[in-house]
Every structure is written in structure tokens, then in C-alpha cells.
Design a protein around this motif. Structure first.
Motif, PDB file in Angstrom:
ATOM      1  N   THR A  89      -9.977 -48.696 -28.450  1.00 56.42           N
ATOM      2  CA  THR A  89      -8.574 -49.346 -28.610  1.00 56.42           C
ATOM      3  C   THR A  89      -7.584 -48.681 -27.920  1.00 56.42           C
ATOM      4  N   SER A  90      -7.532 -47.415 -27.605  1.00 54.21           N
ATOM      5  CA  SER A  90      -6.541 -46.719 -27.099  1.00 54.21           C
ATOM      6  C   SER A  90      -6.900 -47.154 -25.602  1.00 54.21           C
ATOM      7  N   GLN A 147      -7.916 -49.633 -24.254  1.00 52.05           N
ATOM      8  CA  GLN A 147      -7.450 -50.922 -24.000  1.00 52.05           C
ATOM      9  C   GLN A 147      -6.096 -51.000 -23.890  1.00 52.05           C
ATOM     10  N   GLU A 148      -5.404 -50.339 -24.942  1.00 45.24           N
ATOM     11  CA  GLU A 148      -4.022 -50.599 -24.792  1.00 45.24           C
ATOM     12  C   GLU A 148      -3.234 -49.818 -23.842  1.00 45.24           C
TER      13      GLU A 148
END
Length: 124
Positions: free
Chosen positions: A77-78, A80-81
Motif C-alpha cells: 500500500t505504501s 502504491q501510494e
């Protein structure tokens, strides 16, 4: 008759010895039974302890895998962000570059050029 008396005496002796052997054997047998029972109890306790240990290890393994999965998802997630933020920054720089080029090509004033450039970019 002497022989029959000897036979009766033998039977009585055997019967007597058999009873006494049983009582003596019963004491030994009871002791063996007690030892066997204690061994079975010990084995059962060891088995139960091993089963508890196995279940504890399974639970620890499950928790560790769950934690690894959470870490993996958080990292993903990190990542992708960060990728999205980088793309947004590049897109904004490109839009600014487009506005600047359109303003220069049109030769208009800065304020009017920006409005015209924004209208053209919106249509694109």
C-alpha cells in the motif's frame, strides 16, 4: 488306599499352594497393575503435553504468518501510494509545462493566456 490318600493330599497341597500362589501373585500383580496404570497416566500426560505444545506452535505460526501478511500489505500500500504521488507530481509538472508552452505560442498576456490554456487543456 494309600495311593488315593496321596492323590488327595497332593490335590489339597496343590489347592493350598495355588491359593497361596494366587495371593502372593495377586500382590505382585496388583503392584504390576499399579505400575502399568502409573505408566499409562505418565504417557497420557506426555501425549497431552505434546499436543498442547503442537497446538501452541501452530497458533504461533498462524500469528507470525498473519503479521507477515499485514506487513506485506502495508508495504504494498505504501509503495502504491508513493507511486501515485509521483505520477501526480509528474502530471502537474507536465500540465504546467503545457500551459507555459500554450501561453508562449499564443503570445497573449499572462492572465488571459493562462485562462485560454486552461480552457484548451480542459478540452483535451
Amino acid at each position: 488306599m494309600g495311593e488315593s490318600m496321596r492323590g488327595l493330599c497332593k490335590e489339597e497341597d496343590y489347592a493350598f499352594l495355588g491359593i497361596s500362589e494366587r495371593t502372593e501373585g495377586a500382590g505382585v500383580s496388583e503392584e504390576n497393575q499399579r505400575e502399568d496404570k502409573e505408566e499409562r497416566i505418565t504417557w497420557r500426560q506426555q501425549r497431552e503435553q505434546k499436543e498442547k505444545e503442537r497446538l501452541r506452535e501452530i497458533e504461533e505460526s498462524r500469528k507470525e504468518k498473519e503479521q507477515q501478511w499485514r506487513t506485506h500489505v502495508a508495504n504494498l500500500t505504501s509503495s502504491q501510494e508513493k507511486t501515485l504521488q509521483d505520477r501526480l507530481a509528474r502530471l502537474r509538472r507536465f500540465r504546467e509545462f503545457q500551459r507555459k508552452v500554450l501561453a508562449e505560442e499564443s503570445g497573449m498576456e499572462a492572465g488571459a493566456a493562462v485562462l485560454t490554456a486552461n480552457q484548451l487543456l480542459t478540452r483535451m
